[in-house]
Design a protein around this motif. Structure first.
Motif, short mmCIF file in Angstrom:
data_model
loop_
_atom_site.label_atom_id
_atom_site.label_comp_id
_atom_site.label_asym_id
_atom_site.label_seq_id
_atom_site.Cartn_x
_atom_site.Cartn_y
_atom_site.Cartn_z
N VAL A 140 25.90 22.61 53.87
CA VAL A 140 25.90 24.06 53.98
C VAL A 140 27.29 24.51 54.40
N VAL A 141 27.76 25.58 53.78
CA VAL A 141 29.05 26.12 54.19
C VAL A 141 28.92 27.63 54.41
N VAL A 142 29.55 28.13 55.46
CA VAL A 142 29.57 29.57 55.74
C VAL A 142 30.93 30.10 55.34
N MET A 143 30.96 31.17 54.56
CA MET A 143 32.24 31.72 54.10
C MET A 143 32.24 33.24 54.13
N ASP A 144 33.40 33.82 54.42
CA ASP A 144 33.53 35.27 54.32
C ASP A 144 33.62 35.67 52.85
N CYS A 145 33.19 36.90 52.59
CA CYS A 145 33.17 37.38 51.21
C CYS A 145 34.55 37.80 50.72
N ASP A 146 35.47 38.05 51.65
CA ASP A 146 36.75 38.66 51.28
C ASP A 146 37.80 37.66 50.82
N ASN B 10 29.46 45.88 53.13
CA ASN B 10 30.30 46.74 52.27
C ASN B 10 31.38 45.95 51.55
N GLU B 11 30.98 45.00 50.76
CA GLU B 11 31.95 44.12 50.09
C GLU B 11 31.86 44.26 48.57
N GLN B 12 31.51 45.44 48.06
CA GLN B 12 31.30 45.57 46.61
C GLN B 12 32.50 45.11 45.78
N GLU B 13 33.71 45.27 46.33
CA GLU B 13 34.89 44.86 45.55
C GLU B 13 35.01 43.35 45.47
N ASN B 14 34.35 42.65 46.39
CA ASN B 14 34.60 41.21 46.49
C ASN B 14 33.46 40.32 45.99
N VAL B 15 32.25 40.89 45.87
CA VAL B 15 31.08 40.06 45.55
C VAL B 15 31.29 39.23 44.28
N ILE B 16 31.75 39.88 43.21
CA ILE B 16 31.92 39.19 41.93
C ILE B 16 33.09 38.21 41.99
N GLY C 111 23.14 45.24 55.54
CA GLY C 111 23.00 46.70 55.58
C GLY C 111 24.18 47.46 54.99
N SER C 112 24.73 46.96 53.89
CA SER C 112 25.86 47.66 53.26
C SER C 112 25.45 49.02 52.75
N LYS C 113 26.40 49.95 52.76
CA LYS C 113 26.11 51.28 52.24
C LYS C 113 26.65 51.41 50.81
N ASP C 114 27.20 50.34 50.27
CA ASP C 114 27.74 50.41 48.91
C ASP C 114 26.90 49.56 47.94
N LYS C 115 27.49 49.11 46.87
CA LYS C 115 26.71 48.43 45.83
C LYS C 115 26.62 46.91 46.01
N THR C 116 26.92 46.41 47.19
CA THR C 116 26.92 44.96 47.42
C THR C 116 25.62 44.31 46.95
N ALA C 117 24.49 44.88 47.39
CA ALA C 117 23.19 44.27 47.07
C ALA C 117 22.93 44.30 45.57
N GLU C 118 23.23 45.44 44.92
CA GLU C 118 22.98 45.57 43.49
C GLU C 118 23.76 44.51 42.71
#
Ligand code: UDP
Ligand code: MG
Length: 310
Positions: free
Chosen positions: A92-98, A12-18, A46-53
């Motif tokens: 390789v780097v692992v990062m949070d989306c926020d 559920n990170e739609q605000e942060n993806v871009i 398994g986000s319920k928002d527009k993250t995947a789109e």
């Protein structure tokens, strides 16, 4: 041309993806001047928002953006594992989306690996500014406890934000256990790790995806994945009970000799109960020991990891 894979677990990170994509973009110049290309792998948990789109849209304009879309929410650990498996990068780097893991650190991290010969560069936050105090308190307790119970060092305040070499990633993937606790696995595989520290940054947008309860379960996962001490607990308790029973028995015998036996029956009954429960707990502890060995076998962790052969 080398490749850097950026793995971003998202729930559920739609605000942060871009925003995240744009922030990474700011480091592009540095990396391309060092002959490094960047791929971003969004793992949509398994986000319920527009993250995947949104990630799909990014892919349409930039083919270096990838998306792994889970069928439901499997948790961040599953996201990290999926990303690591898919990543083709030399780094390789692992990062949070926020954006709590500042992309501005990436050049510094990269230099530590290439120029200083480290195998991974990890980050820890030096404070927990902006976090509810009760949460910080329990987090600190957790790190104290797990470091007492486990031989693997698990650093307080360590984030999953870590730049790794291909060799380091392959070592992590060689641990195929189901109950994954990355903070422990990163430490377990060894290698030379440099630690960078930074002040806690509050989440850019949206809300934390970790409820207190979810964190509590995660803490238990961490302890059971990296320690078998709880299984030995019954043995210790059992021995304690047995010792107590013996002291009691001696006390009652002496009392009987001196004062007689006014309430006949109960002292001996207490002795028998504590002795038997002691023996039972001790035996449970023995079973626990075998169970812990079986548990470690079942995980099928490699017996060793080779860094270099000459
Ligand atoms: N996350 C995830 N699956 C989950 C929970 C979280 O992929 O079930 C991701 C989330 O989208 C974020 C990262 O893991 O990119 C860290 O989560 P969050 O920022 O909510 O945790 P906090 O920083 O508050 O510890
Ligand atoms: Mg966060």
């Amino acid at each position: 041309m080398k490749l850097l894979s950026v793995i971003v677990p998202c729930y559920n990170e739609q605000e942060n993806v871009i925003d995240f994509y744009n922030e990474i973009g700011k480091t592009r110049e540095f990396f391309s001047s060092n002959d490094v290309d960047i791929e971003i792998i969004y793992v949509n948990d398994g986000s319920k928002d527009k993250t995947a789109e949104l990630a799909k849209k990014l892919h349409e304009t930039d083919e270096k953006v990838h998306l792994i879309d889970f069928s439901r929410n499997f948790g961040k650990e599953a996201g990290i594992y999926a990303g690591l498996k898919k990543a083709k990068g030399d780094f390789v780097v692992v990062m949070d989306c926020d954006l709590q893991d500042p992309p501005a650190l990436l050049p510094k991290m990269y230099k530590a690996i290439v120029d200083e010969g480290y195998d991974s560069v990890a980050t820890r936050r030096v404070n927990r500014k902006g976090e509810p105090p009760i949460r910080s308190f329990f987090a600190r307790m957790f790190y104290k406890l797990i470091n007492k119970m486990s031989k693997t060092e698990i650093v307080d305040g360590a984030r999953d934000y870590r730049l790794m070499t291909r060799q380091f990633v392959d070592a992590i993937l060689s641990l195929e256990e189901y109950n994954r606790f990355s903070k422990g696995i990163f430490g377990w595989v060894g290698f030379k790790t440099k630690w960078l520290e930074f002040e806690n940054i509050e989440r850019a947008k949206g809300e934390t995806k970790w409820s207190f309860w979810k964190l509590f379960i995660y803490a238990l996962d961490g302890i059971t994945a990296f320690s078998t001490v709880p299984l030995a607990f019954a043995s210790v308790l059992g021995v304690l009970f047995c010792v107590l029973a013996f002291v009691f028995i001696i006390f009652i015998i002496v009392r009987k000799i001196i004062f007689g036996d006014p309430t006949s029956g109960w002292p001996s009954l207490v002795c028998i109960i504590s002795l038997i429960s002691g023996v039972q707990l001790f035996c449970l502890g023995i079973v626990g020991q075998y169970l812990s060995k079986t548990y470690l076998e079942v995980k099928k962790r490699p017996m060793f990891i080779v860094k270099e052969e000459i």
